[in-house]
Design a protein around this motif. Sequence first.
Motif, PDB file in Angstrom:
ATOM      1  N   THR A 115       1.025  -1.358   0.077  1.00  0.00           N
ATOM      2  CA  THR A 115       0.084  -0.019  -0.037  1.00  0.00           C
ATOM      3  C   THR A 115       0.959   1.306   0.191  1.00  0.00           C
ATOM      4  O   THR A 115       2.306   0.955  -0.018  1.00  0.00           O
ATOM      5  CB  THR A 115      -1.038  -0.062   1.224  1.00  0.00           C
ATOM      6  N   LYS A 116       0.111   2.196  -0.258  1.00  0.00           N
ATOM      7  CA  LYS A 116       0.946   4.001   0.072  1.00  0.00           C
ATOM      8  C   LYS A 116       1.534   3.857   1.118  1.00  0.00           C
ATOM      9  O   LYS A 116       2.943   4.339   1.309  1.00  0.00           O
ATOM     10  CB  LYS A 116       0.457   4.983  -0.254  1.00  0.00           C
ATOM     11  N   PHE A 121       6.734   3.325   4.729  1.00  0.00           N
ATOM     12  CA  PHE A 121       7.200   2.829   5.829  1.00  0.00           C
ATOM     13  C   PHE A 121       8.619   1.937   5.157  1.00  0.00           C
ATOM     14  O   PHE A 121       9.172   2.362   6.223  1.00  0.00           O
ATOM     15  CB  PHE A 121       6.664   1.861   6.220  1.00  0.00           C
ATOM     16  N   LEU A 122       8.915   1.777   4.367  1.00  0.00           N
ATOM     17  CA  LEU A 122       9.851   0.638   3.705  1.00  0.00           C
ATOM     18  C   LEU A 122      10.938   1.457   3.237  1.00  0.00           C
ATOM     19  O   LEU A 122      12.288   1.644   3.530  1.00  0.00           O
ATOM     20  CB  LEU A 122       9.302  -0.242   2.751  1.00  0.00           C
ATOM     21  N   PHE A 123      10.345   2.913   2.579  1.00  0.00           N
ATOM     22  CA  PHE A 123      11.341   3.785   2.106  1.00  0.00           C
ATOM     23  C   PHE A 123      12.271   4.557   3.415  1.00  0.00           C
ATOM     24  O   PHE A 123      13.489   4.666   3.090  1.00  0.00           O
ATOM     25  CB  PHE A 123      10.904   4.786   1.245  1.00  0.00           C
ATOM     26  N   PHE A 151      -1.845  -9.406 -11.904  1.00  0.00           N
ATOM     27  CA  PHE A 151      -0.672  -7.758 -12.889  1.00  0.00           C
ATOM     28  C   PHE A 151      -1.231  -6.237 -11.899  1.00  0.00           C
ATOM     29  O   PHE A 151      -0.278  -5.224 -11.940  1.00  0.00           O
ATOM     30  CB  PHE A 151      -1.359  -8.041 -13.894  1.00  0.00           C
ATOM     31  N   THR A 152      -2.709  -5.898 -12.243  1.00  0.00           N
ATOM     32  CA  THR A 152      -2.920  -4.616 -11.604  1.00  0.00           C
ATOM     33  C   THR A 152      -2.260  -4.756 -10.102  1.00  0.00           C
ATOM     34  O   THR A 152      -1.813  -3.627 -10.125  1.00  0.00           O
ATOM     35  CB  THR A 152      -4.313  -5.168 -11.430  1.00  0.00           C
ATOM     36  N   ASN A 153      -2.556  -5.994  -9.077  1.00  0.00           N
ATOM     37  CA  ASN A 153      -2.003  -5.208  -7.731  1.00  0.00           C
ATOM     38  C   ASN A 153      -0.756  -5.375  -7.932  1.00  0.00           C
ATOM     39  O   ASN A 153       0.503  -4.348  -7.062  1.00  0.00           O
ATOM     40  CB  ASN A 153      -2.189  -6.414  -7.061  1.00  0.00           C
ATOM     41  N   ILE A 154       0.195  -6.069  -8.782  1.00  0.00           N
ATOM     42  CA  ILE A 154       1.465  -6.203  -8.568  1.00  0.00           C
ATOM     43  C   ILE A 154       2.232  -4.700  -9.096  1.00  0.00           C
ATOM     44  O   ILE A 154       2.986  -3.475  -8.745  1.00  0.00           O
ATOM     45  CB  ILE A 154       2.661  -7.103  -9.407  1.00  0.00           C
ATOM     46  N   GLN A 159       3.621   0.979  -8.629  1.00  0.00           N
ATOM     47  CA  GLN A 159       3.751   2.395  -8.370  1.00  0.00           C
ATOM     48  C   GLN A 159       3.723   2.948  -6.786  1.00  0.00           C
ATOM     49  O   GLN A 159       4.856   4.555  -6.613  1.00  0.00           O
ATOM     50  CB  GLN A 159       2.869   3.125  -9.352  1.00  0.00           C
ATOM     51  N   HIS A 160       3.231   2.597  -5.884  1.00  0.00           N
ATOM     52  CA  HIS A 160       3.693   2.841  -4.596  1.00  0.00           C
ATOM     53  C   HIS A 160       4.591   3.442  -4.302  1.00  0.00           C
ATOM     54  O   HIS A 160       5.016   4.183  -3.880  1.00  0.00           O
ATOM     55  CB  HIS A 160       2.473   2.440  -3.931  1.00  0.00           C
TER      56      HIS A 160
END
Length: 358
Positions: A115-116, A121-123, A151-154, A159-160
């Motif tokens: 998710t965004k 958080f990861l960044f 595909f759409t969710n990946i 993009q997030h």
Amino acid sequence: MKNKTALLSELGFTDNDIMKCLERKGLLSIELEFTKKCNLRCLYCYANAGESVENELSLDEIKSVIRQAKEMGAMKIILLGGGEPLIYHGLLDVVRYIISIGLQQVLFTNGTLITKKMARFLFKNRVAVVIKSNSLKPEVQDKLAGVTGAFTNIRKGLQHLMEAGYPDNDIMLGIQTVICRQNIDELPAMWIWARQNGIVPYFETLKQQGRAKENNDLIVSMDEVKAVFELIERIDKDEFNIIWKARPTIAAFSCKRHLYSCLVNSQGFVQPCTGIDILVENVREKPLKEIIGSSHVIMDLRNIYEKIEGTCKGCEYNYECYGCRGNAYQITGNYLASDPTCWRSHMVLNESSVPLCQ
């Protein structure tokens, strides 16, 4: 962006680091699974991931493994999940713990659950991320993932991550791609797309393990793999001024993990790697240092240049490449055998009129 040489070794270590690690019988990294639970059903999954299994490691046990790895010299923790790591309830705590003790980390994820908020958080915590991307075509990606809409969710997850700031000078973003029949024709275009966006492409040959054994339509010939590796090599040289020599099993990257790493699976068993699924001993019963120091399998692989058998032993690239130990083990039953999926090994065998499989 990082310099182009750095992009080639992002997931590895220098020869000097590896030599010192071997001398002290230590670690530079570990690969860590959390759970076998996964929201995808990838046709090639080495672990047959889907549902969690009994008696998986607790959060405290996972932290203990990480701490023991650091005491052995590990600088980086590879978060594999086993299934999908973002499903694991304690992932955020694991990430924070790794940071708190001063280690780097690389998260391998299918990307569908990013998710965004998770991307930020990861960044913020400087976690390098490698996201699954097997095709730029929705129908191909969904087929390989075994789930409609993957595909759409990946792409949303990717993009997030990019909106959160990935990739930058210090925090890598990569894509992990398994080379198979369904995507081999589009690999050059995927490689160029990744390079143009500062994303590290991690393209690896298919391991004949797990669900891949049940899906023979995934397999491509050695000649086809050779051709696509050589084409990607020319693309890197001509378009990006990145120089490397085509050889199995990962494009533009030398896998030397057996010299400095191991895998701890979700139930605590130590394995040499994902491909060599020999359960050595369990961290619940013996400290990690004792397991590594007493395992003849791990010691064999740490001495792979002396122990390796067959055509791999005399290959001109045997210092930079010792073939895929996983494929050697899965196909021949011998983790020290030459890699039967390597086109260079096959060429030597043909020249000497020795059958490929005996």
